[in-house]
Motif scaffolding. Sequence first.
Motif, PDB file in Angstrom:
ATOM      1  N   PHE A 192      -5.181   4.611 -56.559  1.00 33.01           N
ATOM      2  CA  PHE A 192      -4.343   3.879 -55.598  1.00 33.01           C
ATOM      3  C   PHE A 192      -3.995   2.489 -56.119  1.00 33.01           C
ATOM      4  N   PHE A 193      -4.957   1.823 -56.775  1.00 31.35           N
ATOM      5  CA  PHE A 193      -4.684   0.499 -57.341  1.00 31.35           C
ATOM      6  C   PHE A 193      -3.621   0.578 -58.435  1.00 31.35           C
ATOM      7  N   THR A 194      -3.669   1.648 -59.233  1.00 41.93           N
ATOM      8  CA  THR A 194      -2.654   1.812 -60.278  1.00 41.93           C
ATOM      9  C   THR A 194      -1.271   1.974 -59.681  1.00 41.93           C
ATOM     10  N   VAL A 195      -1.181   2.801 -58.640  1.00 45.02           N
ATOM     11  CA  VAL A 195       0.112   2.980 -57.964  1.00 45.02           C
ATOM     12  C   VAL A 195       0.577   1.663 -57.348  1.00 45.02           C
ATOM     13  N   ALA A 196      -0.364   0.932 -56.737  1.00 47.28           N
ATOM     14  CA  ALA A 196      -0.004  -0.358 -56.133  1.00 47.28           C
ATOM     15  C   ALA A 196       0.465  -1.346 -57.186  1.00 47.28           C
ATOM     16  N   ARG A 197      -0.157  -1.323 -58.377  1.00 51.58           N
ATOM     17  CA  ARG A 197       0.258  -2.238 -59.441  1.00 51.58           C
ATOM     18  C   ARG A 197       1.659  -1.910 -59.938  1.00 51.58           C
ATOM     19  N   ILE A 199       4.059  -0.441 -58.208  1.00 49.25           N
ATOM     20  CA  ILE A 199       5.030  -0.820 -57.181  1.00 49.25           C
ATOM     21  C   ILE A 199       5.183  -2.331 -57.109  1.00 49.25           C
ATOM     22  N   SER A 200       4.060  -3.054 -57.163  1.00 50.32           N
ATOM     23  CA  SER A 200       4.136  -4.519 -57.090  1.00 50.32           C
ATOM     24  C   SER A 200       4.844  -5.096 -58.314  1.00 50.32           C
ATOM     25  N   GLY A 201       4.641  -4.480 -59.499  1.00 50.21           N
ATOM     26  CA  GLY A 201       5.347  -4.958 -60.687  1.00 50.21           C
ATOM     27  C   GLY A 201       6.846  -4.791 -60.572  1.00 50.21           C
ATOM     28  N   THR A 202       7.279  -3.632 -60.053  1.00 52.77           N
ATOM     29  CA  THR A 202       8.712  -3.408 -59.859  1.00 52.77           C
ATOM     30  C   THR A 202       9.280  -4.364 -58.826  1.00 52.77           C
ATOM     31  N   THR A 203       8.544  -4.542 -57.717  1.00 55.45           N
ATOM     32  CA  THR A 203       9.008  -5.455 -56.664  1.00 55.45           C
ATOM     33  C   THR A 203       9.059  -6.892 -57.164  1.00 55.45           C
ATOM     34  N   ALA A 204       8.028  -7.313 -57.922  1.00 54.83           N
ATOM     35  CA  ALA A 204       8.001  -8.684 -58.450  1.00 54.83           C
ATOM     36  C   ALA A 204       9.170  -8.924 -59.400  1.00 54.83           C
ATOM     37  N   SER A 205       9.499  -7.935 -60.219  1.00 53.48           N
ATOM     38  CA  SER A 205      10.633  -8.086 -61.123  1.00 53.48           C
ATOM     39  C   SER A 205      11.946  -8.262 -60.355  1.00 53.48           C
ATOM     40  N   SER A 206      12.091  -7.511 -59.266  1.00 48.26           N
ATOM     41  CA  SER A 206      13.311  -7.646 -58.455  1.00 48.26           C
ATOM     42  C   SER A 206      13.381  -9.010 -57.784  1.00 48.26           C
ATOM     43  N   ILE A 207      12.222  -9.513 -57.313  1.00 52.23           N
ATOM     44  CA  ILE A 207      12.199 -10.811 -56.638  1.00 52.23           C
ATOM     45  C   ILE A 207      12.541 -11.925 -57.626  1.00 52.23           C
ATOM     46  N   VAL A 225       3.236  -9.725 -51.621  1.00 51.68           N
ATOM     47  CA  VAL A 225       3.411  -8.292 -51.876  1.00 51.68           C
ATOM     48  C   VAL A 225       2.182  -7.711 -52.562  1.00 51.68           C
ATOM     49  N   GLN A 226       1.640  -8.436 -53.548  1.00 55.43           N
ATOM     50  CA  GLN A 226       0.467  -7.939 -54.263  1.00 55.43           C
ATOM     51  C   GLN A 226      -0.742  -7.815 -53.335  1.00 55.43           C
ATOM     52  N   ILE A 227      -0.978  -8.835 -52.511  1.00 54.80           N
ATOM     53  CA  ILE A 227      -2.127  -8.782 -51.594  1.00 54.80           C
ATOM     54  C   ILE A 227      -1.964  -7.637 -50.615  1.00 54.80           C
ATOM     55  N   THR A 228      -0.767  -7.466 -50.078  1.00 53.93           N
ATOM     56  CA  THR A 228      -0.531  -6.391 -49.119  1.00 53.93           C
ATOM     57  C   THR A 228      -0.748  -5.018 -49.751  1.00 53.93           C
ATOM     58  N   LEU A 229      -0.174  -4.805 -50.927  1.00 57.99           N
ATOM     59  CA  LEU A 229      -0.277  -3.496 -51.570  1.00 57.99           C
ATOM     60  C   LEU A 229      -1.705  -3.190 -52.008  1.00 57.99           C
ATOM     61  N   TYR A 230      -2.389  -4.170 -52.606  1.00 55.35           N
ATOM     62  CA  TYR A 230      -3.758  -3.923 -53.048  1.00 55.35           C
ATOM     63  C   TYR A 230      -4.706  -3.721 -51.867  1.00 55.35           C
TER      64      TYR A 230
END
Length: 447
Positions: A192-197, A199-207, A225-230
Amino acid sequence: METEQQPFAQALMSVDEIWFLFISFIESVVTPGWRQNQVLIVLGLAALCYCLHIVSGSIIDKQVRAREGWSKWQLRMIVQIKRRMGLIWFAVLAGGLYMIMQQVTWPSRSYFIGLAATLAVVWTGIAYATRLVRNRFLRRLVTWGLWIYATLYLVGVSDEVSAFLDGLALEIGDFRMSVLTLLSAAVVIGVFFTVARLISGTTASSIRKNEDISPSMQVLAVKAVQITLYGFAFFMGVKAVGIDLTGLAVLSGAIGVGLGFGLQKVVSNLVSGVIILLDKSIKPGDVISLGETFGWINSLGARYVSVVTRDGKEYLIPNEDLITGQVVNWSHSDAYVRLDIYFGTSYGCDPHQVRKLAIQAATDVDRVLSHPKLPVCHIVGFGDSSVDYILRFWIKDPTGGLTNIRGNVYLALWDVFKDNDISIPFPQREVRMLAEEQDMLRDGTEG
């Protein structure tokens, strides 16, 4: 009482079953026959693949060193392929041999070889898939957990081992925690942490690509976003393996109070970091001075701010120091920075000409702005041996350094003053000998 002893009894039964299967396998291997032959073939293939691993690794090294311009991700991929070449060779050779033996002899005579080939393929796939887990300890835990589970599953003893691990449990009232639950939780949370990382990496790049969001708000949005996803990944992982957290409510409350007293500074830095992001007092790229530290903001962290100086040093300044201390932000509202230098000329020089030449010299220096903020020069006093001036000029790239631009302006002043016969005075002392003192000195010398 009978219910409490049931898991332990099941664990003992599982151990007996696993031990019986192990003894049966050893006996079949020791006894001459096709099973023994298959084991010897597998061992021979393993030795051959080890030699091929060394040879192919050296070939890959030579090919990589002969080429230039490789990106980091390509080099990492090649390193991982090189590390797993033994498994790859074994999977290819064992799989090929298994297919041949399936055609020329009875299927049972190649069962162990096919099992070994399947395990090699699965282990290789798991090794590459778990590279997505960035944390090294968690990656190793997930890798070994999946390797062991895949091996037990393919061998056919996963149920017995699961029952044994589930029997090793800690029970307090309604709360029960087994070794199987802990291992399953670690693997599931890692996934789950890998999936969250990802998703957060893609979202951070867009931001970060959104120019309508200020740099400080970009950092705040990425952290949120990272705190929420993790956090979501952790609780979903715990929920997926069936761990009931209600029994730990009192214990976690007590631990939280203890951590609150023991980690006051850490919490203070975390809160200060959020305040810095919200009030936008500093942001990545700003040039700041804090005490004797002068540099630009490299990154904003949850606990500290990374400040890089001109000499390449990177200071990790706690967020609390930036909130409570006096910080000079050279580029808070805009990037314009005014610098002042002082100099003096002799009284025999025309001050009007000196001011004109000083402004001209500063304007001709690179990085000094000539529009919209022009250099200016003023007389600030009449000294003992010089007329004192101040030269003020502006730059808009403080990250390029302040000392070097001051030095360049001083050099330009030196050159323009030398070309126009403008003298820069320096302290001088004049010694005069009176006549009587000269006679006394002469008499003393003769005596």
